[in-house]
Structures are given as structure tokens and as C-alpha cells.
Design a protein around this motif. Structure first.
Motif, PDB file in Angstrom:
ATOM      1  N   ILE A  53      36.642  24.774 -37.111  1.00  0.00           N
ATOM      2  CA  ILE A  53      37.217  24.768 -38.467  1.00  0.00           C
ATOM      3  C   ILE A  53      37.551  23.330 -38.884  1.00  0.00           C
ATOM      4  O   ILE A  53      37.512  22.986 -40.058  1.00  0.00           O
ATOM      5  N   MET A  54      37.831  22.480 -37.883  1.00  0.00           N
ATOM      6  CA  MET A  54      38.153  21.081 -38.174  1.00  0.00           C
ATOM      7  C   MET A  54      37.074  20.401 -39.025  1.00  0.00           C
ATOM      8  O   MET A  54      37.393  19.591 -39.892  1.00  0.00           O
ATOM      9  N   TYR A  55      35.802  20.738 -38.770  1.00  0.00           N
ATOM     10  CA  TYR A  55      34.705  20.020 -39.435  1.00  0.00           C
ATOM     11  C   TYR A  55      34.642  20.285 -40.938  1.00  0.00           C
ATOM     12  O   TYR A  55      33.946  19.574 -41.659  1.00  0.00           O
ATOM     13  N   VAL A  56      35.318  21.313 -41.408  1.00  0.00           N
ATOM     14  CA  VAL A  56      35.430  21.476 -42.860  1.00  0.00           C
ATOM     15  C   VAL A  56      36.848  21.191 -43.348  1.00  0.00           C
ATOM     16  O   VAL A  56      37.042  20.696 -44.456  1.00  0.00           O
ATOM     17  N   PHE A 102      42.266  22.999 -52.337  1.00  0.00           N
ATOM     18  CA  PHE A 102      42.321  24.439 -52.104  1.00  0.00           C
ATOM     19  C   PHE A 102      41.614  24.801 -50.797  1.00  0.00           C
ATOM     20  O   PHE A 102      42.139  25.546 -49.964  1.00  0.00           O
ATOM     21  N   VAL A 103      40.419  24.232 -50.605  1.00  0.00           N
ATOM     22  CA  VAL A 103      39.649  24.495 -49.381  1.00  0.00           C
ATOM     23  C   VAL A 103      40.427  24.014 -48.153  1.00  0.00           C
ATOM     24  O   VAL A 103      40.473  24.681 -47.118  1.00  0.00           O
ATOM     25  N   LEU A 106      43.238  26.481 -47.498  1.00  0.00           N
ATOM     26  CA  LEU A 106      42.719  27.773 -47.041  1.00  0.00           C
ATOM     27  C   LEU A 106      42.211  27.691 -45.601  1.00  0.00           C
ATOM     28  O   LEU A 106      42.546  28.521 -44.753  1.00  0.00           O
ATOM     29  N   THR A 107      41.394  26.673 -45.305  1.00  0.00           N
ATOM     30  CA  THR A 107      40.857  26.556 -43.952  1.00  0.00           C
ATOM     31  C   THR A 107      41.975  26.218 -42.970  1.00  0.00           C
ATOM     32  O   THR A 107      41.941  26.657 -41.817  1.00  0.00           O
ATOM     33  N   LEU A 110      43.573  29.430 -42.103  1.00  0.00           N
ATOM     34  CA  LEU A 110      42.703  30.209 -41.203  1.00  0.00           C
ATOM     35  C   LEU A 110      42.642  29.599 -39.804  1.00  0.00           C
ATOM     36  O   LEU A 110      42.228  30.239 -38.853  1.00  0.00           O
ATOM     37  N   TRP A 111      43.012  28.362 -39.686  1.00  0.00           N
ATOM     38  CA  TRP A 111      43.072  27.706 -38.387  1.00  0.00           C
ATOM     39  C   TRP A 111      44.460  27.886 -37.778  1.00  0.00           C
ATOM     40  O   TRP A 111      44.638  28.038 -36.572  1.00  0.00           O
ATOM     41  N   LYS A 113      46.626  30.355 -38.177  1.00  0.00           N
ATOM     42  CA  LYS A 113      46.946  31.694 -37.679  1.00  0.00           C
ATOM     43  C   LYS A 113      46.550  31.872 -36.204  1.00  0.00           C
ATOM     44  O   LYS A 113      47.391  32.225 -35.387  1.00  0.00           O
ATOM     45  N   TRP A 119      50.176  31.774 -40.578  1.00  0.00           N
ATOM     46  CA  TRP A 119      49.296  31.356 -41.673  1.00  0.00           C
ATOM     47  C   TRP A 119      49.857  30.133 -42.384  1.00  0.00           C
ATOM     48  O   TRP A 119      49.135  29.310 -42.905  1.00  0.00           O
TER      49      TRP A 119
ATOM     50  N   PHE B  16      38.025  34.190 -38.134  1.00  0.00           N
ATOM     51  CA  PHE B  16      38.673  33.039 -38.765  1.00  0.00           C
ATOM     52  C   PHE B  16      37.658  31.954 -39.097  1.00  0.00           C
ATOM     53  O   PHE B  16      37.675  31.381 -40.178  1.00  0.00           O
ATOM     54  N   ILE B  17      36.775  31.679 -38.125  1.00  0.00           N
ATOM     55  CA  ILE B  17      35.829  30.574 -38.309  1.00  0.00           C
ATOM     56  C   ILE B  17      34.843  30.889 -39.441  1.00  0.00           C
ATOM     57  O   ILE B  17      34.637  30.069 -40.343  1.00  0.00           O
ATOM     58  N   THR B  19      35.144  33.063 -41.870  1.00  0.00           N
ATOM     59  CA  THR B  19      35.826  33.125 -43.171  1.00  0.00           C
ATOM     60  C   THR B  19      36.043  31.714 -43.717  1.00  0.00           C
ATOM     61  O   THR B  19      35.837  31.455 -44.909  1.00  0.00           O
ATOM     62  N   ALA B  20      36.454  30.794 -42.829  1.00  0.00           N
ATOM     63  CA  ALA B  20      36.688  29.422 -43.275  1.00  0.00           C
ATOM     64  C   ALA B  20      35.404  28.810 -43.830  1.00  0.00           C
ATOM     65  O   ALA B  20      35.393  28.266 -44.941  1.00  0.00           O
ATOM     66  N   TYR B  21      34.316  28.924 -43.078  1.00  0.00           N
ATOM     67  CA  TYR B  21      33.054  28.336 -43.542  1.00  0.00           C
ATOM     68  C   TYR B  21      32.550  29.040 -44.800  1.00  0.00           C
ATOM     69  O   TYR B  21      32.021  28.392 -45.709  1.00  0.00           O
ATOM     70  N   ALA B  23      34.388  30.443 -47.101  1.00  0.00           N
ATOM     71  CA  ALA B  23      35.214  30.017 -48.237  1.00  0.00           C
ATOM     72  C   ALA B  23      34.784  28.633 -48.722  1.00  0.00           C
ATOM     73  O   ALA B  23      34.685  28.393 -49.925  1.00  0.00           O
ATOM     74  N   VAL B  24      34.514  27.742 -47.775  1.00  0.00           N
ATOM     75  CA  VAL B  24      34.070  26.399 -48.150  1.00  0.00           C
ATOM     76  C   VAL B  24      32.779  26.492 -48.948  1.00  0.00           C
ATOM     77  O   VAL B  24      32.634  25.867 -50.012  1.00  0.00           O
ATOM     78  N   VAL B  27      33.388  27.939 -52.508  1.00  0.00           N
ATOM     79  CA  VAL B  27      34.079  27.027 -53.428  1.00  0.00           C
ATOM     80  C   VAL B  27      33.177  25.846 -53.808  1.00  0.00           C
ATOM     81  O   VAL B  27      33.013  25.540 -54.988  1.00  0.00           O
TER      82      VAL B  27
ATOM     83  N   TYR C 128      41.541  15.925 -29.283  1.00  0.00           N
ATOM     84  CA  TYR C 128      40.468  16.919 -29.245  1.00  0.00           C
ATOM     85  C   TYR C 128      39.400  16.431 -28.286  1.00  0.00           C
ATOM     86  O   TYR C 128      38.964  15.284 -28.383  1.00  0.00           O
TER      87      TYR C 128
END
Lengths: 244, 68, 150
Positions: A53-56, A102-103, A106-107, A110-111, A113, A119, B16-17, B19-21, B23-24, B27, C128
Motif C-alpha cells: 500500500i506504501m507505493y500508492v 483524498f487518495v 483513504l489508502t 486501509l493500511w 486498519k 482506520w 485492504f491492498i 481496495t487501496a489500489y 481506489a487509487v 480516483v 522498511y
């Protein structure tokens, strides 16, 4: 001297020249970045695969701050030197920045949680980024809040400049206060705390996002310029009809 | 097939992963589409106004608009 | 002075004033902005009320985590390497909860010095790396424990 770049024809020529240099590399870099992020990068020793998720999340956060900074600078240039393109650029950037913020939120949620166990928390980092999101929304709302577009432009520009104070607060919130969010991993004095196998895809995504922003900014500026022209022309036609 | 399902299930946090991608993607691609569409409609609007206007003074109007 | 120059000065001055004001406000609100107290804060700052929920953050002290038995209660000690707070918590802990790792606990300090937790959040550090690299670092003794429990 500075005024000559305000000529829409000149701007359009420049934009048309630059556009392919932004748009294509953006697409390629984001595609390559996604490939590494999802297929060809290791899991983290602690967080396992959620680190993907970090990459976005992280490039979005960078962009949220970068776009706001560009917006604040454009607004200052617009107020001080009255350069006609400056307010236009801020206006074109705001929705892009809002989307990135926003992204990012949101991400991050999601990370958070699966890793932190929540959240959302009201720590200094998360709260200041939420404020950044509202600053973007406020900027866009203020711009359209007046009948006179020039007044809206100026008010929004002042908000953008005042709100800039939030940018260093976001950056250093994790150092100044106890937060749930961890301190900076990449931009820090002692050098990045991320292994190169993860840092490289992160940078690829970061550059890709930046170029995506540049391309979209040009496109939106062009649109705003056309919209302004359409407004001017329909006004002129109305006048003409009235005087006939 | 097994490989694909393993991949999709990455480490038990797949929901989770992805959904995150997702959503990106929604958007960022959505913003691009909205921006492109707006450019098209605005260009069409300007073209229609230009066709309507009796006199063609392209360079003139350009400059006037920019400084207004 | 030209008008442009004046506008520029005005904005610079305004930003400076605003920056100073923000710094003062944020310093004054320091206690409200911190997300959690360290065990040292809890031990030394006597004004933290015992009947109110507070957050304590630090590292889970090595060798103190007792997994739930019959009473479904996790017991562990949170430390900032100066002071320790014993925690008991009935509930689900995050997956990356580990000894030696960061944690933020919400709950009430009991009169006996125990901390009854209602929520346990994991706080990870900024490092990381792939598991192999972490393993290799630990083997070669180059592994550096997070020095402060921030």
C-alpha cells in the motif's frame, strides 16, 4: 517581460510541446511502478504484504504537499505580480491536489486498519492531512463564492497562502509530537530507512505521479483558458445583440 | 490457477491492498476522464461561439482575454 | 517602493507573523496535540487523572508479553526504557503487535499503578526492508533497536 507568457496562443504552443513529455512517461512510469509494487518487490519483515500500500500511499502524500505548495506559490505570484496565468494554474491544480489528498487519506486508512489496528486516529499527522484536504475544498469553494471571478480568485489565493503554514506542520508533525504515525522514512537527515528494493519502486511511482500531475495541470489550464474565452465571447455577443 | 489465487490473496490482507489500489485507480483515472471531457465540451463551446460571431478577430480576443 | 514590491513585502510579513502565531499556538497546545503520553510522563506528571482515559505509548518490553489464558487477558509492560507501565488488556491485538515493538494503549491508570487498557494499537517504526535483510542484520549484530519509544 513576464506578461508575454500570458498570451494564450503562446501558452497553448508551449503546453502542446510539453504535453507528450509528461503524459507518456507518466503512463510508462506508473505502469512500471505498479509492476514492481505488486509483483516484483519483497514483503516487509514486519508488515508483510501490506507494505505494498506504501507505493500508492506515500507518493499520494508527496503529491498532496507538492501540489499545495505549487498552488500557494502560484497564488502569491498572482497576488503580487498579477500574472494572469498564476491564478489559473492554482485553480487548475486544486482539484488534482484534493484528489491526491483524498487518495492519501483513504489508502492510509486501509493500511492503518490491518497494521495499527484502527482506520483512523486523531493524531497530529492524520489530523493535519485532513486539514489539508479541507483547505483544498475551501480553496475551490471560495473561488466560486463571488459573482466577480476576480474577487473569488483573490480570496482563494489568500486562503492558499495562509493555509501553506499547514505544509511544514504536516511534514514535521511526526517529529514535533507523539503520533501513531511513524516518523519520516525517506526524506530524513540520516538518509532513507527503506531498503533499496522498496525505495526504487517508490521513487518510480513518485516520479510517475508527478508527471501525471504536470500533464493534467496543463490540460486543465488549457480548459480554464478556453472557458474564460467562451465567457468573454458570449458576453461580447450579448453586448452586440443589445446594441443592435 | 493456483498461482493466480495465491497472488490475489497476498498474505491474508488482500482485501485492504486491492481496495487501496482500486481506489487509487478509480480516483486518478476518473479525474483524468473528467478533465478530458471538460476540455472537449469547452472546446466545442468556444468553436460554436466562434462560428456564431460575425467578425473573426482571433489574436485580438486572445490578448484581451488573457489580461482581463 | 513599487506596488509590486509592497505587495511582496506584505505577503512575506504576513506569512512570518502567521508562522510565529502558529508556532506559539501549537506550543501552547502541545499537551492537547500529543497523541499519547510516555510512561515517564505518566510516572512523573502527577496531574494525569486516574479516572480518565489516556493513551500511553512506548515499546512492548521484551519478555513481558503473557498471552491470554482463561481470563482472555493480555498482559505486557510498556516501556520508554526509563519507566515501565504494566498493562492488562482484554481484546484483540493488532497482527504486528510484538515484543520490542511500538504500541499505543488507550485506557485508565488504576490506583495500584496498573493500566487497564480498552484499546491497543500497534505503532511500527519507519524502517522498511525484506525479511531476509532484517534476518541478516540481526545475525551480523548491526540491528539497531529504535532508540526512543516515540
Amino acid at each position: 517581460m513576464i506578461q508575454q507568457y500570458a498570451n494564450p496562443a503562446r501558452f497553448n504552443r508551449l503546453a502542446a510541446t510539453l504535453m507528450p513529455w509528461f503524459a507518456w512517461p507518466a503512463g510508462v512510469l506508473i505502469a512500471v511502478g505498479l509492476y514492481f509494487a505488486l509483483f516484483n518487490s519483497p514483503p516487509d519483515y514486519q508488515q508483510g504484504d501490506t507494505v505494498r500500500i506504501m507505493y500508492v500511499h506515500v507518493p499520494s502524500a508527496w503529491m498532496a504537499l507538492f501540489v499545495y505548495t505549487s498552488m500557494a506559490i502560484s497564488s502569491a505570484v498572482g497576488l503580487i505580480w498579477k500574472h494572469p496565468l498564476a491564478h489559473l494554474s492554482a485553480q487548475a491544480a486544486a482539484p488534482i491536489g484534493a484528489c491526491f489528498t483524498f487518495v492519501c487519506l483513504l489508502t492510509g486508512s486501509l493500511w492503518g486498519k490491518p497494521m495499527w489496528g484502527t482506520w483512523w486516529v486523531w493524531d497530529a499527522r492524520l489530523t493535519s492531512v485532513l486539514i489539508l484536504f479541507f483547505l483544498y475544498l475551501g480553496f475551490m469553494a471560495l473561488q466560486n463564492a463571488f459573482d466577480d471571478p476576480a474577487r473569488g480568485e483573490r480570496s482563494a489565493a489568500i486562503l492558499a497562502i495562509i493555509g501553506f503554514i499547514n505544509v511544514p506542520i504536516i511534514k514535521f508533525s511526526v517529529d514535533w509530537w507523539n503520533t501513531l504515525h511513524q516518523p519520516a522514512s525517506v526524506v530524513k537527515i540520516s538518509g532513507p530507512a527503506i531498503h533499496s528494493s522498496m525505495l526504487i519502486p517508490l521513487f518510480v511511482m513518485g516520479v510517475g505521479f508527478t508527471l501525471y500531475f504536470c500533464a493534467l495541470l496543463l490540460l486543465r489550464m488549457k480548459t480554464l483558458m478556453l472557458a474564460r474565452r467562451a465567457r468573454g465571447m458570449s458576453m461580447a455577443q450579448l453586448h452586440q445583440q443589445a446594441s443592435e | 490457477m493456483q498461482m493466480i489465487s495465491d497472488f490475489l490473496a497476498i498474505g491474508g490482507y488482500s482485501g485492504f491492498i486491492w481496495t487501496a489500489y482500486g481506489a487509487v485507480a478509480v480516483v486518478l483515472v476518473g479525474l483524468l476522464i473528467v478533465s478530458l471531457r471538460k476540455l472537449r465540451t469547452t472546446s466545442a463551446e468556444v468553436a460554436a461561439l466562434e462560428a456564431n460571431s460575425p467578425r473573426r478577430r482571433r489574436n485580438n480576443t486572445d490578448n484581451k482575454d488573457a489580461t482581463s | 517602493m513599487t506596488r509590486k514590491r509592497r505587495r511582496l513585502n506584505f505577503i512575506i510579513l504576513g506569512l512570518l507573523t502567521l508562522g510565529v502565531a502558529a508556532a506559539l499556538v501549537l506550543t501552547a497546545l502541545e499537551d492537547k496535540i500529543v497523541f499519547f503520553y510516555s510512561p515517564t510522563d505518566i510516572v512523573t506528571k502527577k496531574q494525569i487523572p486516574t479516572n480518565q482515559q489516556v493513551r500511553v505509548g512506548g515499546l512492548v518490553k521484551e519478555g513481558t508479553w503473557k498471552k491470554p489464558t482463561n481470563d482472555l487477558t493480555h498482559r505486557f509492560t510498556v516501556t520508554d526504557l526509563r519507566h515501565n507501565i504494566p498493562i492488562s488488556y482484554k481484546g484483540i491485538i493488532p497482527d504486528i503487535f510484538r515484543e520490542g515493538q511500538g504500541v499505543v494503549v488507550l485506557g485508565k491508570l488504576q490506583a495500584d499503578g496498573n493500566f487497564q487498557a480498552d484499546e491497543v494499537l500497534a505503532k511500527h517504526d519507519e524502517k522498511y526492508m525484506p525479511p531476509e535483510v532484517a534476518e541478516a542484520l540481526k545475525k551480523s549484530g548491526k540491528w539497531k533497536q529504535t532508540e526512543d519509544a516515540k
